[in-house]
Design a protein around this motif. Structure first.
Motif, PDB file in Angstrom:
ATOM      1  N   ALA A  20       0.838  -1.211   0.000  1.00  0.00           N
ATOM      2  CA  ALA A  20       0.000   0.000   0.000  1.00  0.00           C
ATOM      3  C   ALA A  20       0.867   1.252   0.000  1.00  0.00           C
ATOM      4  CB  ALA A  20      -0.931  -0.012   1.213  1.00  0.00           C
ATOM      5  N   GLU A 301     -12.741  -5.085   1.535  1.00  0.00           N
ATOM      6  CA  GLU A 301     -12.173  -4.389   0.384  1.00  0.00           C
ATOM      7  C   GLU A 301     -12.763  -4.912  -0.917  1.00  0.00           C
ATOM      8  OE1 GLU A 301      -7.801  -3.020   1.995  1.00  0.00           O
ATOM      9  OE2 GLU A 301      -7.961  -5.002   1.059  1.00  0.00           O
ATOM     10  N   ASP A 307      -9.613   0.434  -0.660  1.00  0.00           N
ATOM     11  CA  ASP A 307      -8.366  -0.075  -0.085  1.00  0.00           C
ATOM     12  C   ASP A 307      -8.258   0.483   1.339  1.00  0.00           C
ATOM     13  OD1 ASP A 307      -5.642  -0.348   0.751  1.00  0.00           O
ATOM     14  OD2 ASP A 307      -5.051  -0.613  -1.335  1.00  0.00           O
ATOM     15  N   LYS A 310      -4.673   1.775   2.575  1.00  0.00           N
ATOM     16  CA  LYS A 310      -4.316   3.095   2.046  1.00  0.00           C
ATOM     17  C   LYS A 310      -5.153   4.195   2.689  1.00  0.00           C
ATOM     18  CE  LYS A 310      -4.360   2.379  -2.525  1.00  0.00           C
ATOM     19  NZ  LYS A 310      -4.082   2.587  -3.965  1.00  0.00           N
TER      20      LYS A 310
END
Length: 463
Positions: A20, A301, A307, A310
């Motif tokens: 990420a 997700e 995400d 992130k």
């Protein structure tokens, strides 16, 4: 955005965070024990630094060494992953004092929600339904007996600082209360250094439903489609899926509203998960909160398209959430299997050893999360999970079939795993229909496990 982030964890979740960070164009720093020197995540990080010996207390729980590694490498933030120090208010506070951003909620929130009894009281005060039981901690056996009589047996004694199924005892007879209390307190003291307990009525049969939330520094809170984590063995999750096959869209919306209401009440920031029990009438009761990302976050997700790792990093860096609650919808269904190095025929005893060969499954809708490659050692010092296989599809039955096929394709040599058990579990009618409850595995497979263990013990004796 940060320029450099240190990951205070290991294995699969460390590798997930490193990936990420790469997408965000942020440098990563891995920390590792001497047992993890050659681990995959160590090789993938931009920098890596050894923080101690193989025992967790010497390395991944060593706050001073982790903070020193962050300062030495010039990291601006620390992502704790899950487990280890991820829910340590003391560690989060140490990060604050050392001018490091802890990627998670603030120390006071971790302390409040990490204490199960305090979390329960907080939810009661904010009109979130909780399981009937004690109001706060139970001080002695007399108080426990009184509350147990009021709510009715069976009841569950739980450690205030509990997690991972430790410090928990189910009581079905009043004469069991005293020994159960002593055993739970002893286990809680050893595991958490805190023997305070609280009591809840056992809501059973029930579904274990949890809601992933994320909140930014601007008081915007978003709740995601629920995860059904009812397939459990000794309070440990085995398979997880999203969404729950039995919830209606209206019930999903109700649950998400409860989660958002709870998070706004405590000014929560970053990612977290609220765990509920759902009874047969589809009433929801708050159990506890995990103030971190969870093992099963990939299924959320997959069905949401967000995400979460992130977003955690972006929120910690001071950015606003890039989406609103109205934009979060359910895209198909996802189910996750955790393949562990463990022996189901011997009480799921953890296994360790060299992974000589490993063939990973592939195909449409299959996602793999693993920190291990062929040639690696599964260490006896840490969690025995080898790989997570996540299957996603537009329809739940297709997602299940994809996971079944992936489990057949997966191969690992020279290690005993729970792979066959997971495949057998997926074939059960209750799992196919999604009607399974938290008691399902023990009721369905308990006798089988006992027979297999007895057979193995007899074979060992003969040999």
């Amino acid at each position: 955005m940060f320029e450099k982030v240190l990951i205070a964890n290991r294995g699969e979740i460390a590798l997930r965070i490193i990936r990420a960070l790469k997408e965000l164009e942020v440098s990563s720093v891995a920390v590792y024990s001497t047992a993890d020197r050659k681990a995959r995540y160590v090789q993938e990080a931009d920098e890596a630094i050894c923080i101690g010996g193989p025992q967790p207390a010497s390395s991944y729980l060593n706050m001073e060494n982790i903070i020193s590694a962050a300062v030495l490498t010039g990291a601006q933030a620390i992502h704790p992953g899950y487990g280890f120090l991820s829910e340590s208010a003391e560690f989060a506070q140490l990060c604050v004092e050392c001018n490091l951003k802890f990627i998670g909620p603030d120390p006071k929130t971790i302390s409040l929600m990490g204490d199960k009894a305090n979390a329960r009281q907080t939810m009661q005060q904010n009109k979130i339904p909780v399981i009937p039981g004690s109001n706060g901690f139970v001080e002695d056996l007399t108080e426990i007996q009184t509350i147990a009589q009021e709510v009715g047996l069976p009841v569950m004694l739980k450690a205030a600082a509990g997690g991972g199924g430790k410090g928990i005892r189910k009581v079905t007879e009043f004469d069991q209360l005293a020994p159960a209390l002593a055993a739970a307190q002893k286990e809680a003291q050893i595991s958490f250094g805190d023997q305070r307990m609280y009591l809840e009525k056992v809501v059973s049969p029930a579904k274990h439903i949890e809601v992933q939330v994320i909140a930014d520094q601007f008081h915007q809170v978003v709740a995601f489609p629920e995860r059904d984590c009812s397939l459990q063995r000794k309070q440990q999750k085995v398979l997880e899926e999203s969404p729950c096959a039995l919830l209606t869209p209206a019930e999903r919306q109700q649950l998400q509203k409860l989660a958002v209401q709870a998070m706004k009440a405590i000014n929560y920031e970053n990612a977290g998960t609220l765990e509920f029990l759902m009874d047969q009438q589809h009433n929801f009761y708050f159990m506890e909160m995990n103030t971190r990302i969870q093992v099963e976050h990939p299924i959320t997700e997959e069905v949401s398209g967000v995400d979460l790792i992130k977003e955690q990093i972006r929120v910690a860096a001071g950015e606003k959430l890039a989406f609103k609650q109205s934009e979060i919808t359910v895209h198909g269904a996802a189910i996750e299997a955790r393949i562990n190095a463990e022996d189901p025929a011997h009480g799921f005893r953890p296994q360790a050893g060299l992974v000589r060969k490993m063939n990973l499954p592939g195909g449409l809708g299959i996602r793999i999360e693993s920190g291990i490659v062929a040639g690696d050692q599964v260490s006896p010092f840490y969690d025995s999970m080898i790989i997570k296989i996540i299957a996603h599809a537009d329809q739940r039955p297709v997602a299940i079939r994809r996971l079944e096929n992936a489990l057949q394709e997966f191969e690992v040599d020279d290690l005993v795993t729970n792979q066959r058990f997971l495949a057998e579990l997926l074939e059960q009618p209750e799992v196919q229909k999604g009607t399974y409850l938290t008691t399902y595995i023990d009721q369905k497979f308990g006798a089988q496990f006992e027979r297999e263990q007895e057979a193995k013990e007899e074979q060992t004796h003969e040999d």
